[in-house]
Design a protein around this motif. Structure first.
Motif: not given
Ligand SMILES: Nc1ncnc2c1ncn2[C@@H]1O[C@H](COP(=O)(O)OP(=O)(O)O)[C@@H](O)[C@H]1O
Ligand SMILES: [Mg+2]
Lengths: 306, 252
Positions: A29-33, A188-191, A194-196, A199-206
């Motif tokens: 919800a944070m990201t989407i907001t 650009l900010g949106v991209a 979302v990219g960030n 990135r965190l999601d990927i690191l969590n699921r390393r």
């Protein structure tokens, strides 16, 4: 891989990514907001701009040219000129105000009757009020019409005050650029947001990504669920932005209508139209996808089993 | 199936894990890599799975020189290989069935085919009834069997396992090894790294002994293997392994 299996797999991944976002409702919800708020700003500006356009269309129609006829010309000559103007394709109508009538009107309405009697000659010229057609009612069209009318013999001067129209138009043009620049920057900010997040999601699921690579997953395969997450973020954020703007328009529309009524206008505040709404959603999805693609490509490549 | 030719492996920290390993594993064999901790067993398996690359020498897997495999080709290469890890490497937030299905999903099989093969693999490791559970709801031994099911589900010709019995008590360990033997019996080449000498002593399987990054011996002597190797390389390693038990003063 069969086509059916391919689509089934993609559909499963798509739903799986949605499930993952739903399983962490607060973070999602944070990201989407954040996306929603970022996109709603240029959208608000755009709504303002669209409404300003609609409102000024009426003003635009309002401009006329005043053509002053040489005082030495006769009333017959004036009506001939009026006839010639009416025949033009860029002229909608011509109203004739003869000098005598104008003076009489002025005498009765101004209260300068006695003073005017002292004048030997009528100081007023015959005047034609020329209204251009709608298609000629642009700053350029008005200027072209003005110089054309000025060529006609016995025409003294043609007055066209389009400066305010020009100013308004250039203001709207600047505003349009502001909308585009704001949209570009916030896009650009949106991209990046979302990219960030990805990135965190990927690191969590390393670990999971390592395992997938160990059993033969390509980078593209490991990346896919993250791209779908990006698509969902974009869709959610885009819908949120549209919702925010609709609520804003709704909140403002009553007072705008009231204001317009005070000025004798039937103007209503318009919200986001279907085309713009669709464009916002597609743009939002694309930007999020781009952000997640960039982040996922980079970070998944960096994860190697050891 | 596997050939190491004077393979050296030096890690980024300068540590030389393998110092000239030459070995041959034929198709259909079941081989144990033994030796003390730090001898280089895991390094050999990592070179086979292309997790690491040799510093010197050549590694051949399934008649393919691994040096010719580019990074892009690694996924395809690994999908033809079954790998089992000491720590299972299961994905904890997916069900047992989903974990086992992973290689098949990657291969792009249809859902029906996947379901069928996953059931078969789970059946082979005796855990058909646990398919809906999460890995952490299973015992360590069961988790290891899920890891094995995942390794064999895509029917690889080669199965490698790094300390697959490391965390298990002797009885469970033996069960796991017997499970590997069953796959070997149907033609799968199996390479197991293990420092558990007692366990391996029970089995009549070929054993390659490593020490300090070198092959220090073989047991029992593998006649065909030794002959083949002696023909191509008249190396000291082959000579000593042909002699049977690791000699005390193996030259380094
Ligand atoms: N990634 C690594 N980086 C640096 N040194 C390593 C790495 N992996 C293993 N080593 C070292 O290489 C040697 C052999 O390790 P390994 O192959 O894991 O042996 P084993 O599996 O027989 O215990 C050890 O000394 C170990 O510390
Ligand atoms: Mg090891």
């Amino acid at each position: 891989m069969s086509v059916e299996a391919y689509f089934t797999r993609h559909a499963q991944t798509l739903l799986g990514s949605l499930g993952r976002l739903v399983s962490t409702p607060f973070a999602s919800a944070m990201t989407i907001t954040v996306i929603g708020i970022a996109l709603s700003l240029p959208l608000y500006l755009n709504v303002f701009l669209q409404n300003a356009r609609i409102a000024t269309e009426n003003w635009n129609q309002a401009f006329d040219l005043s053509v002053y006829i040489d005082k030495k010309a006769s009333a017959t000559r004036t009506s001939l000129i009026a006839q010639q103007f009416r025949a033009r394709s860029d002229v909608a109508s011509v109203r004739v105000i003869l000098a005598a009538a104008a003076l009489a009107e002025f005498r009765s309405s101004s209260g300068f009757g006695a003073a005017l009697d002292a004048l030997r000659d009528n100081p007023l010229p015959d005047t034609l009020i020329v209204t251009p057609t709608l298609s000629a009612s642009t700053p350029e069209g008005g200027a072209a019409l003005k110089s054309a009318l000025a060529q006609v013999p016995d025409v003294e001067t043609v007055a066209l005050d389009t400066d305010w129209v020009k100013r308004l138009y250039s203001l709207l043009d600047i505003l349009r650029r502001v909308v585009l620049i704001t949209a570009g920057l916030l896009g650009l900010g949106v991209a990046l947001v979302v990219g960030n997040t990805i990135r965190l999601d990927i690191l969590n699921r390393r670990m999971e990504i390592e395992v997938m690579k160990l059993v033969g997953a390509t980078d593209a395969f490991a990346r896919r669920p993250f791209l779908y997450s990006g698509v969902w973020y974009g869709l959610g954020g885009g819908l949120m932005a549209l919702g925010l703007v609709e609520v804003g328009v709704l909140a403002l529309s009553n007072s705008v209508t009231r204001l317009a009524t005070l000025y004798g206008s039937s103007f209503h505040l318009a919200g986001v139209n279907f085309g713009t709404g669709l464009a916002v959603l597609m743009g939002s999805v694309f930007l999020s996808w781009l952000g997640s693609w960039t982040a996922a490509t980079h970070h998944i490549k960096a994860i190697e089993p050891s | 199936m596997i050939r190491f030719d004077q393979v050296h492996k030096r890690y980024a920290n300068g540590r030389e894990a393998l110092a000239g390993v030459t070995l041959n594993i034929a198709s259909g064999e079941m081989v144990f890599l033994t030796g003390h901790s730090g001898a280089g067993k895991s390094s050999i398996l990592k070179l086979i799975a292309l997790i690491e690359r040799p510093t010197r020498g050549q590694v051949w897997v399934d008649t393919q020189n691994t040096a010719t495999i580019r990074p892009r080709g690694i996924p395809e290469f690994r999908s033809r290989l079954g790998v089992v890890f000491q720590d299972h490497k299961l994905i904890v937030d997916r069900s047992v069935a989903e974990n086992v299905a992973l290689p098949l999903i990657i291969a792009g099989l249809s859902q029906r085919e996947i379901d069928k093969r996953v059931r078969a693999a789970l059946d082979q490791v005796g855990l058909l009834d646990k398919d809906k559970l999460r890995p952490l709801e299973l015992s360590t031994g069961e988790q290891q069997r899920i890891g094995i099911a995942r390794a064999v589900v895509a029917k690889p010709k080669l199965l490698i396992a790094d300390e697959p019995t490391g965390n298990l008590d002797p009885e469970l360990a033996l069960e796991i090894i017997q499970l590997f033997k069953r796959f070997n019996d149907v033609g799968v080449t199996v390479v197991i790294a293990s420092h558990d000498v007692h366990l391996i002593d029970h089995l009549n399987a070929r054993r390659i002994v490593l020490g300090e990054g070198r092959v220090t011996g073989e047991a029992p002597p593998h006649a065909a293997q030794a002959a083949a190797q002696a023909a191509s390389h008249a190396s000291l390693h082959t000579a000593s392994s042909a002699a049977g038990r690791p000699p005390a003063g193996t030259p380094r």
